[in-house]
Write a protein that holds these residues in place. Structure first.
Motif, PDB file in Angstrom:
ATOM      1  N   ILE A 195       0.835  -1.201   0.000  1.00  0.00           N
ATOM      2  CA  ILE A 195       0.000   0.000   0.000  1.00  0.00           C
ATOM      3  C   ILE A 195       0.871   1.253   0.000  1.00  0.00           C
ATOM      4  O   ILE A 195       1.705   1.444   0.883  1.00  0.00           O
ATOM      5  CB  ILE A 195      -0.934   0.010   1.232  1.00  0.00           C
ATOM      6  N   ALA A 196       0.661   2.106  -0.992  1.00  0.00           N
ATOM      7  CA  ALA A 196       1.389   3.375  -1.086  1.00  0.00           C
ATOM      8  C   ALA A 196       0.838   4.361  -0.051  1.00  0.00           C
ATOM      9  O   ALA A 196      -0.368   4.393   0.203  1.00  0.00           O
ATOM     10  CB  ALA A 196       1.248   3.962  -2.486  1.00  0.00           C
ATOM     11  N   VAL A 207      -1.340  11.805   4.147  1.00  0.00           N
ATOM     12  CA  VAL A 207      -1.012  11.135   5.414  1.00  0.00           C
ATOM     13  C   VAL A 207       0.250  11.760   6.001  1.00  0.00           C
ATOM     14  O   VAL A 207       0.293  12.098   7.184  1.00  0.00           O
ATOM     15  CB  VAL A 207      -0.855   9.613   5.217  1.00  0.00           C
ATOM     16  N   PHE A 208       1.278  11.923   5.170  1.00  0.00           N
ATOM     17  CA  PHE A 208       2.506  12.576   5.639  1.00  0.00           C
ATOM     18  C   PHE A 208       2.203  13.987   6.143  1.00  0.00           C
ATOM     19  O   PHE A 208       2.676  14.399   7.200  1.00  0.00           O
ATOM     20  CB  PHE A 208       3.551  12.640   4.527  1.00  0.00           C
ATOM     21  N   GLN A 258       5.089  15.248   8.502  1.00  0.00           N
ATOM     22  CA  GLN A 258       6.251  14.508   8.015  1.00  0.00           C
ATOM     23  C   GLN A 258       6.511  14.900   6.563  1.00  0.00           C
ATOM     24  O   GLN A 258       5.561  15.180   5.817  1.00  0.00           O
ATOM     25  CB  GLN A 258       6.007  12.996   8.097  1.00  0.00           C
ATOM     26  N   PRO A 259       7.763  14.906   6.132  1.00  0.00           N
ATOM     27  CA  PRO A 259       8.031  15.200   4.722  1.00  0.00           C
ATOM     28  C   PRO A 259       7.456  14.093   3.829  1.00  0.00           C
ATOM     29  O   PRO A 259       7.588  12.902   4.144  1.00  0.00           O
ATOM     30  CB  PRO A 259       9.557  15.243   4.637  1.00  0.00           C
ATOM     31  N   ALA A 260       6.798  14.488   2.763  1.00  0.00           N
ATOM     32  CA  ALA A 260       6.194  13.518   1.850  1.00  0.00           C
ATOM     33  C   ALA A 260       7.277  12.729   1.121  1.00  0.00           C
ATOM     34  O   ALA A 260       8.313  13.263   0.755  1.00  0.00           O
ATOM     35  CB  ALA A 260       5.297  14.215   0.851  1.00  0.00           C
ATOM     36  N   GLU A 261       7.013  11.451   0.948  1.00  0.00           N
ATOM     37  CA  GLU A 261       7.900  10.548   0.209  1.00  0.00           C
ATOM     38  C   GLU A 261       7.034   9.698  -0.713  1.00  0.00           C
ATOM     39  O   GLU A 261       5.883   9.427  -0.399  1.00  0.00           O
ATOM     40  CB  GLU A 261       8.635   9.594   1.153  1.00  0.00           C
ATOM     41  N   LYS A 262       7.596   9.258  -1.805  1.00  0.00           N
ATOM     42  CA  LYS A 262       6.913   8.314  -2.681  1.00  0.00           C
ATOM     43  C   LYS A 262       7.352   6.916  -2.263  1.00  0.00           C
ATOM     44  O   LYS A 262       8.411   6.432  -2.665  1.00  0.00           O
ATOM     45  CB  LYS A 262       7.263   8.562  -4.156  1.00  0.00           C
ATOM     46  N   ARG A 263       6.555   6.299  -1.398  1.00  0.00           N
ATOM     47  CA  ARG A 263       6.901   4.963  -0.917  1.00  0.00           C
ATOM     48  C   ARG A 263       5.679   4.277  -0.337  1.00  0.00           C
ATOM     49  O   ARG A 263       4.633   4.905  -0.120  1.00  0.00           O
ATOM     50  CB  ARG A 263       7.996   5.025   0.133  1.00  0.00           C
ATOM     51  N   ASN A 264       5.831   2.994  -0.075  1.00  0.00           N
ATOM     52  CA  ASN A 264       4.786   2.208   0.558  1.00  0.00           C
ATOM     53  C   ASN A 264       5.046   2.135   2.062  1.00  0.00           C
ATOM     54  O   ASN A 264       6.138   2.475   2.538  1.00  0.00           O
ATOM     55  CB  ASN A 264       4.753   0.801  -0.029  1.00  0.00           C
ATOM     56  N   PHE A 265       4.044   1.662   2.792  1.00  0.00           N
ATOM     57  CA  PHE A 265       4.227   1.443   4.221  1.00  0.00           C
ATOM     58  C   PHE A 265       5.322   0.397   4.437  1.00  0.00           C
ATOM     59  O   PHE A 265       5.536  -0.477   3.585  1.00  0.00           O
ATOM     60  CB  PHE A 265       2.926   0.978   4.872  1.00  0.00           C
ATOM     61  N   ARG A 266       5.991   0.478   5.572  1.00  0.00           N
ATOM     62  CA  ARG A 266       7.090  -0.441   5.900  1.00  0.00           C
ATOM     63  C   ARG A 266       6.728  -1.266   7.137  1.00  0.00           C
ATOM     64  O   ARG A 266       6.708  -0.753   8.261  1.00  0.00           O
ATOM     65  CB  ARG A 266       8.364   0.347   6.176  1.00  0.00           C
ATOM     66  N   TYR A 309      -3.302   6.416  11.070  1.00  0.00           N
ATOM     67  CA  TYR A 309      -3.963   7.598  10.526  1.00  0.00           C
ATOM     68  C   TYR A 309      -4.561   7.285   9.156  1.00  0.00           C
ATOM     69  O   TYR A 309      -5.711   7.646   8.876  1.00  0.00           O
ATOM     70  CB  TYR A 309      -3.004   8.790  10.429  1.00  0.00           C
ATOM     71  N   TYR A 310      -3.796   6.634   8.310  1.00  0.00           N
ATOM     72  CA  TYR A 310      -4.281   6.274   6.975  1.00  0.00           C
ATOM     73  C   TYR A 310      -5.563   5.457   7.069  1.00  0.00           C
ATOM     74  O   TYR A 310      -6.552   5.748   6.384  1.00  0.00           O
ATOM     75  CB  TYR A 310      -3.202   5.489   6.226  1.00  0.00           C
ATOM     76  N   GLN A 311      -5.546   4.435   7.921  1.00  0.00           N
ATOM     77  CA  GLN A 311      -6.731   3.588   8.044  1.00  0.00           C
ATOM     78  C   GLN A 311      -7.934   4.373   8.560  1.00  0.00           C
ATOM     79  O   GLN A 311      -9.009   4.351   7.957  1.00  0.00           O
ATOM     80  CB  GLN A 311      -6.465   2.431   9.009  1.00  0.00           C
ATOM     81  N   ALA A 312      -7.770   5.042   9.693  1.00  0.00           N
ATOM     82  CA  ALA A 312      -8.896   5.725  10.326  1.00  0.00           C
ATOM     83  C   ALA A 312      -9.441   6.853   9.445  1.00  0.00           C
ATOM     84  O   ALA A 312     -10.664   6.984   9.288  1.00  0.00           O
ATOM     85  CB  ALA A 312      -8.483   6.253  11.694  1.00  0.00           C
ATOM     86  N   ALA A 313      -8.560   7.662   8.876  1.00  0.00           N
ATOM     87  CA  ALA A 313      -9.016   8.762   8.024  1.00  0.00           C
ATOM     88  C   ALA A 313      -9.719   8.223   6.769  1.00  0.00           C
ATOM     89  O   ALA A 313     -10.710   8.798   6.319  1.00  0.00           O
ATOM     90  CB  ALA A 313      -7.843   9.659   7.642  1.00  0.00           C
ATOM     91  N   SER A 314      -9.232   7.125   6.226  1.00  0.00           N
ATOM     92  CA  SER A 314      -9.881   6.514   5.059  1.00  0.00           C
ATOM     93  C   SER A 314     -11.282   6.018   5.419  1.00  0.00           C
ATOM     94  O   SER A 314     -12.228   6.185   4.642  1.00  0.00           O
ATOM     95  CB  SER A 314      -9.036   5.359   4.523  1.00  0.00           C
ATOM     96  N   TYR A 315     -11.415   5.414   6.590  1.00  0.00           N
ATOM     97  CA  TYR A 315     -12.734   4.960   7.040  1.00  0.00           C
ATOM     98  C   TYR A 315     -13.685   6.150   7.205  1.00  0.00           C
ATOM     99  O   TYR A 315     -14.841   6.099   6.782  1.00  0.00           O
ATOM    100  CB  TYR A 315     -12.631   4.212   8.370  1.00  0.00           C
TER     101      TYR A 315
END
Length: 122
Positions: A18-19, A24-25, A30-38, A71-77
């Motif tokens: 998942i990107a 979310v950043f 947080q500084p934005a990055e082009k990456r997936n969750f780790r 945050y990604y999960q809750a905000a998406s919901y």
């Protein structure tokens, strides 16, 4: 009817598919990055790890990657119209958050700012 979604006390390596969106950043300053969750950056470090079966682990709420994921999960919901969010067994995700300051931060993201304080509205 009230719809509820869950942010559970388990994370699996599939999270790496998942990107992370820029919003979310931004929400977590947080500084934005082009990456997936780790996955490895969400779980407890070696010696503290709490595995959940063979393919998952309990996330550590004190880690920024976990906060990004939550945050990604809750905000998406919420964006989908979900009206209640269950955050699972918070007590097993706080080994490194004994004063609950990290959980406090997570929950405050979703509380509206009361009127007449810091300029917020309801």
């Amino acid at each position: 009817m009230i719809l509820q979604a869950c942010v559970f006390e388990i994370v699996t390596p599939q999270v790496e598919q998942i990107a992370i969106p820029d919003w979310v950043f931004a929400a977590l300053n947080q500084p934005a990055e082009k990456r997936n969750f780790r996955y490895a950056d969400m779980i407890y470090p070696t010696g503290q790890r709490r595995d959940w079966g063979r393919n998952g682990s309990v996330p550590d709420v004190s880690r920024i990657e976990t906060k990004l994921w939550f945050y990604y999960q809750a905000a998406s919901y919420i964006d989908l119209g979900i009206e209640a969010i269950h955050f699972g067994q918070v007590e097993i995700m706080n080994r490194n958050d004994r004063d609950l300051s990290n959980w406090s931060q997570v929950f405050r993201w979703f509380v509206p700012t009361p009127p007449n304080t810091r300029g917020g509205t309801w």
